[in-house]
Design a protein around this motif. Structure first.
Motif, PDB file in Angstrom:
ATOM      1  N   THR A 330       0.848  -1.194   0.000  1.00 16.35           N
ATOM      2  CA  THR A 330       0.000   0.000   0.000  1.00 16.35           C
ATOM      3  C   THR A 330       0.879   1.237   0.000  1.00 16.35           C
ATOM      4  O   THR A 330       1.782   1.369   0.824  1.00 16.35           O
ATOM      5  N   ASP A 331       0.617   2.131  -0.943  1.00 17.98           N
ATOM      6  CA  ASP A 331       1.315   3.407  -1.038  1.00 17.98           C
ATOM      7  C   ASP A 331       0.282   4.510  -0.920  1.00 17.98           C
ATOM      8  O   ASP A 331      -0.376   4.875  -1.897  1.00 17.98           O
ATOM      9  N   GLN A 332       0.122   4.999   0.315  1.00 20.91           N
ATOM     10  CA  GLN A 332      -0.921   5.972   0.624  1.00 20.91           C
ATOM     11  C   GLN A 332      -2.288   5.403   0.263  1.00 20.91           C
ATOM     12  O   GLN A 332      -2.747   4.447   0.864  1.00 20.91           O
ATOM     13  N   SER A 333      -2.960   5.949  -0.767  1.00 19.12           N
ATOM     14  CA  SER A 333      -4.306   5.508  -1.098  1.00 19.12           C
ATOM     15  C   SER A 333      -4.352   4.533  -2.261  1.00 19.12           C
ATOM     16  O   SER A 333      -5.437   4.170  -2.720  1.00 19.12           O
ATOM     17  N   ARG A 334      -3.214   4.088  -2.754  1.00 23.06           N
ATOM     18  CA  ARG A 334      -3.208   3.184  -3.904  1.00 23.06           C
ATOM     19  C   ARG A 334      -2.494   1.884  -3.545  1.00 23.06           C
ATOM     20  O   ARG A 334      -1.694   1.831  -2.610  1.00 23.06           O
ATOM     21  N   LYS A 335      -2.781   0.856  -4.325  1.00 25.12           N
ATOM     22  CA  LYS A 335      -2.136  -0.434  -4.165  1.00 25.12           C
ATOM     23  C   LYS A 335      -1.052  -0.579  -5.229  1.00 25.12           C
ATOM     24  O   LYS A 335      -1.258  -0.208  -6.389  1.00 25.12           O
ATOM     25  N   ILE A 336       0.102  -1.136  -4.831  1.00 24.42           N
ATOM     26  CA  ILE A 336       1.228  -1.294  -5.745  1.00 24.42           C
ATOM     27  C   ILE A 336       1.818  -2.687  -5.589  1.00 24.42           C
ATOM     28  O   ILE A 336       1.603  -3.361  -4.571  1.00 24.42           O
ATOM     29  N   VAL A 337       2.552  -3.100  -6.629  1.00 21.91           N
ATOM     30  CA  VAL A 337       3.372  -4.304  -6.569  1.00 21.91           C
ATOM     31  C   VAL A 337       4.773  -3.934  -7.009  1.00 21.91           C
ATOM     32  O   VAL A 337       4.977  -2.992  -7.804  1.00 21.91           O
ATOM     33  N   PHE A 338       5.791  -4.644  -6.506  1.00 25.64           N
ATOM     34  CA  PHE A 338       7.184  -4.418  -6.870  1.00 25.64           C
ATOM     35  C   PHE A 338       7.559  -5.388  -7.981  1.00 25.64           C
ATOM     36  O   PHE A 338       7.396  -6.603  -7.838  1.00 25.64           O
ATOM     37  N   VAL A 339       8.075  -4.840  -9.073  1.00 22.24           N
ATOM     38  CA  VAL A 339       8.453  -5.617 -10.240  1.00 22.24           C
ATOM     39  C   VAL A 339       9.953  -5.466 -10.467  1.00 22.24           C
ATOM     40  O   VAL A 339      10.492  -4.348 -10.396  1.00 22.24           O
ATOM     41  N   VAL A 340      10.635  -6.575 -10.749  1.00 21.84           N
ATOM     42  CA  VAL A 340      12.070  -6.569 -11.021  1.00 21.84           C
ATOM     43  C   VAL A 340      12.274  -6.529 -12.534  1.00 21.84           C
ATOM     44  O   VAL A 340      11.783  -7.400 -13.265  1.00 21.84           O
ATOM     45  N   GLN A 379      10.082  -6.357   2.096  1.00 23.17           N
ATOM     46  CA  GLN A 379      10.693  -5.431   3.043  1.00 23.17           C
ATOM     47  C   GLN A 379      12.155  -5.163   2.731  1.00 23.17           C
ATOM     48  O   GLN A 379      12.725  -4.173   3.209  1.00 23.17           O
ATOM     49  N   ARG A 380      12.788  -6.025   1.912  1.00 20.15           N
ATOM     50  CA  ARG A 380      14.195  -5.815   1.556  1.00 20.15           C
ATOM     51  C   ARG A 380      14.359  -5.080   0.230  1.00 20.15           C
ATOM     52  O   ARG A 380      15.476  -4.740  -0.151  1.00 20.15           O
ATOM     53  N   ALA A 381      13.264  -4.878  -0.480  1.00 29.88           N
ATOM     54  CA  ALA A 381      13.339  -4.236  -1.792  1.00 29.88           C
ATOM     55  C   ALA A 381      13.146  -2.735  -1.657  1.00 29.88           C
ATOM     56  O   ALA A 381      12.341  -2.266  -0.834  1.00 29.88           O
ATOM     57  N   ARG A 382      13.904  -1.981  -2.461  1.00 29.91           N
ATOM     58  CA  ARG A 382      13.793  -0.529  -2.522  1.00 29.91           C
ATOM     59  C   ARG A 382      13.640  -0.121  -3.969  1.00 29.91           C
ATOM     60  O   ARG A 382      14.330  -0.657  -4.850  1.00 29.91           O
ATOM     61  N   VAL A 387      18.344  -5.882  -6.762  1.00 28.30           N
ATOM     62  CA  VAL A 387      18.070  -7.024  -5.903  1.00 28.30           C
ATOM     63  C   VAL A 387      18.609  -8.276  -6.577  1.00 28.30           C
ATOM     64  O   VAL A 387      19.001  -8.262  -7.751  1.00 28.30           O
ATOM     65  N   SER A 388      18.622  -9.358  -5.814  1.00 25.91           N
ATOM     66  CA  SER A 388      19.035 -10.650  -6.354  1.00 25.91           C
ATOM     67  C   SER A 388      17.797 -11.540  -6.451  1.00 25.91           C
ATOM     68  O   SER A 388      17.393 -12.172  -5.472  1.00 25.91           O
ATOM     69  N   PRO A 389      17.133 -11.595  -7.624  1.00 25.08           N
ATOM     70  CA  PRO A 389      15.883 -12.360  -7.733  1.00 25.08           C
ATOM     71  C   PRO A 389      16.133 -13.848  -7.900  1.00 25.08           C
ATOM     72  O   PRO A 389      17.107 -14.275  -8.522  1.00 25.08           O
ATOM     73  N   HIS A 390      15.240 -14.643  -7.349  1.00 25.41           N
ATOM     74  CA  HIS A 390      15.280 -16.086  -7.577  1.00 25.41           C
ATOM     75  C   HIS A 390      13.854 -16.609  -7.563  1.00 25.41           C
ATOM     76  O   HIS A 390      12.940 -15.990  -6.996  1.00 25.41           O
ATOM     77  N   ALA A 391      13.645 -17.754  -8.190  1.00 24.24           N
ATOM     78  CA  ALA A 391      12.312 -18.332  -8.292  1.00 24.24           C
ATOM     79  C   ALA A 391      11.900 -18.978  -6.976  1.00 24.24           C
ATOM     80  O   ALA A 391      12.739 -19.289  -6.130  1.00 24.24           O
ATOM     81  N   PRO A 392      10.612 -19.174  -6.781  1.00 22.93           N
ATOM     82  CA  PRO A 392      10.155 -19.900  -5.591  1.00 22.93           C
ATOM     83  C   PRO A 392      10.740 -21.324  -5.574  1.00 22.93           C
ATOM     84  O   PRO A 392      11.114 -21.867  -6.602  1.00 22.93           O
ATOM     85  N   GLU A 393      10.802 -21.905  -4.387  1.00 23.87           N
ATOM     86  CA  GLU A 393      11.393 -23.229  -4.239  1.00 23.87           C
ATOM     87  C   GLU A 393      10.690 -24.262  -5.111  1.00 23.87           C
ATOM     88  O   GLU A 393      11.299 -25.134  -5.701  1.00 23.87           O
ATOM     89  N   SER A 394       9.362 -24.166  -5.227  1.00 22.82           N
ATOM     90  CA  SER A 394       8.616 -25.158  -6.023  1.00 22.82           C
ATOM     91  C   SER A 394       8.857 -25.008  -7.507  1.00 22.82           C
ATOM     92  O   SER A 394       8.610 -25.923  -8.276  1.00 22.82           O
ATOM     93  N   ASP A 395       9.368 -23.822  -7.969  1.00 22.23           N
ATOM     94  CA  ASP A 395       9.560 -23.585  -9.389  1.00 22.23           C
ATOM     95  C   ASP A 395      10.993 -23.779  -9.837  1.00 22.23           C
ATOM     96  O   ASP A 395      11.282 -23.739 -11.027  1.00 22.23           O
ATOM     97  N   LYS A 396      11.928 -23.953  -8.911  1.00 25.67           N
ATOM     98  CA  LYS A 396      13.320 -24.090  -9.284  1.00 25.67           C
ATOM     99  C   LYS A 396      13.501 -25.350 -10.110  1.00 25.67           C
ATOM    100  O   LYS A 396      13.003 -26.426  -9.783  1.00 25.67           O
TER     101      LYS A 396
END
Length: 401
Positions: A330-340, A379-382, A387-396
Motif C-alpha cells: 500500500t502506497d498511501q491511497s493506492r495499491k502497488i506491486v514491486f516488479v524486477v 521489506q528488503r526491496a527498494r 536485488v538478487s531475484p530467484h524463483a520460488p522453491e517449487s519452481d526451481k
C-alpha cells in the motif's frame, strides 16, 4: 663539568632512536590492517544485493462472485393444530424426528365422531329409500296419465316429491361426509415431509378444534431443499443490471444463477444452490433488495434460522492475472506491486484489485503477464535499487522467473 653532562645526552639520543625504529616498523602493519578492513567490506556490500523471490502472475479463467450474509428458512413450514375437539389418546412421534407426509402424529378420542357418522349413514339410507319410493310413484303416475286415470296435477305433485327426496338424500350424504371427516381428523397426520418439533400436548389433555381457537399441537419444517434469504445493496443491484444490459451476465429474475454457500467456520463453499427469487422493490429503510436462493440440503445438516455466507454469480468467466495478497503493498491511497526489471532493479506498479479467487487476488489493471513480481522479501526491496531475484522453491529447475 663537561664530562658529567655528556652521559645523559647520549642516553636520551639512544632512547629516541629506538622509539623511531619501532614506529617505522609498526606503520606498514597498521597501513596493511586498515587497507584490509575498509575497502573489502564496502566491496562485499556492493557485491551482495538483497535476495528476493519473484514469479510471474498466475493467468487463468475466473468468475466473480458477490458475497452476502444470509439466513436459512424452510421452504414449507406448518403448524399442526387440532381440527376436532376431544381428549388426546396417543402421541405417535418422537420429538425432533424426521416425519413423512401422512405419518400419524396424534390420536384424539374418535368415539363420539364415529357415532355421529353412523347416525348420518342411517339418515342417508332413509333418504335414499324416500327417493326410491318417490321415483316409483312418479313412474306409476306417468303410466296412468296416458289412460287419463290421473290428472296432470298428480304427475306434477309426484315429480316434486321425487325432487324433494333427492335433495334430502343429498343433504344426508353431505352430513355423512362431514361426520366421516371428523372421524378422520381424530387422527392427526403430517401434511408434509420434514423435521418435527417437540409435542406441545400430552396424552389425556383436552384439545379444541374450533377454527378460531384450535389448539397448537406441534410444528413441522421441510429440510431439503431449503431457502436462503439475503439482502444486496443498491450498488450491487445496479452493477448486475448493467452487466445484464451489456449481455455479460444473465438476470437472476429469469435465470437460476448458481450460488455457493459457506457455513459458519468454513473457508470454502460446502453447499451449492441456485437463485429462485428477487423482490420487486428495494427496502426504503435499508436501501437493499431481498433475494432468495434454493440450496440443496441432502445431508440435512442445515437448519432453518441458521446464518451463512452466500456467493452469487457476479460475472461471466474471463481471463485474469492473479497474485497472492502478500505481494501487494500500500502506497498511501493506492495499491502497488514491486516488479524486477531485466537489469535487476526494482520498480513499483500501481494496480487495481479484484476479488479473491481460490486464495489469490485478481489484478484487474496495471500488471503484465510477463512481469517478475516480488512475492517474498518486499521489506528488503527498494525502488530503484538492485536485488538478487530467484524463483520460488517449487519452481526451481522448471522455469526461470
Amino acid at each position: 663539568m663537561i664530562e658529567r653532562s655528556a652521559t645523559p645526552f647520549h642516553f636520551h639520543s639512544a632512547r629516541l632512536s629506538a622509539i623511531a625504529r619501532l614506529a617505522a616498523m609498526a606503520a606498514p602493519l597498521m597501513a596493511v590492517g586498515l587497507s584490509g578492513c575498509g575497502p573489502s567490506q564496502n566491496q562485499q556490500a556492493v557485491a551482495s544485493p538483497p535476495s528476493v523471490t519473484v514469479a510471474h502472475p498466475v493467468k487463468r479463467t475466473v468468475t466473480d462472485w458477490d458475497e452476502f450474509s444470509g439466513r436459512f428458512d424452510a421452504v414449507e413450514q406448518v403448524q399442526i393444530r387440532a381440527r376436532v375437539t376431544g381428549f388426546v389418546t396417543g402421541v405417535e412421534f418422537k420429538d425432533g424426528a424426521i416425519v413423512k407426509a401422512g405419518d400419524l402424529l396424534y390420536t384424539i378420542d374418535p368415539r363420539q365422531y364415529q357415532a355421529v357418522a353412523e347416525q348420518a349413514q342411517g339418515q342417508l339410507q332413509d333418504a335414499k329409500a324416500h327417493v326410491e319410493l318417490a321415483r316409483r310413484e312418479l313412474e306409476r303416475a306417468t303410466s296412468l296419465i296416458k289412460t287419463d286415470a290421473v290428472s296432470q296435477s298428480v304427475v306434477d305433485q309426484r315429480t316434486q316429491q321425487l325432487q324433494t327426496a333427492q335433495a334430502s338424500a343429498l343433504q344426508a350424504e353431505g352430513a355423512l361426509k362431514r361426520a366421516q371427516l371428523d372421524v378422520e381428523f381424530s387422527q392427526v397426520r403430517a401434511p408434509i415431509t420434514g423435521r418435527i418439533s417437540r409435542h406441545l400436548v400430552t396424552v389425556g389433555n383436552l384439545v379444541q378444534g374450533s377454527e378460531s381457537g384450535a389448539t397448537l399441537l406441534t410444528s413441522i419444517v421441510s429440510m431439503d431443499p431449503i431457502h436462503l434469504y439475503f439482502d444486496m445493496d443498491e450498488s450491487i443491484y445496479l452493477k448486475n443490471s448493467r452487466l445484464w444490459f451489456e449481455g455479460k451476465r444473465p438476470s437472476s429474475r429469469d435465470t437460476p444463477n448458481p450460488v455457493q454457500v459457506l457455513l459458519a467456520g468454513e473457508t470454502k463453499p460446502s453447499h451449492m444452490g441456485k437463485m429462485d427469487f428477487l423482490d420487486n422493490r428495494l427496502d426504503v429503510g435499508t436501501g437493499t433488495l431481498r433475494g432468495r436462493a434454493l440450496v440443496d440440503n441432502h445431508d440435512l445438516s442445515i437448519l432453518p434460522g441458521q446464518f451463512a455466507r452466500v456467493r452469487v454469480l457476479g460475472s461471466s468467466p474471463y481471463e485474469a492475472l492473479l497474485l497472492p495478497d502478500t505481494a501487494i503493498a500500500t502506497d498511501q491511497s493506492r495499491k502497488i506491486v514491486f516488479v524486477v526489471k531485466s537489469d535487476d532493479t526494482v520498480i513499483a506498479k500501481p494496480v487495481v484489485l479484484g476479488p479473491i479467487d481460490d486464495g489469490l487476488r485478481v489484478i484487474r489493471e496495471g500488471l503484465d503477464a510477463n512481469d517478475n513480481v516480488i512475492i517474498e522479501g518486499l521489506q528488503r526491496a527498494r525502488i530503484g535499487a538492485k536485488v538478487s531475484p530467484h524463483a520460488p522453491e517449487s519452481d526451481k529447475g522448471n522455469a526461470k522467473p
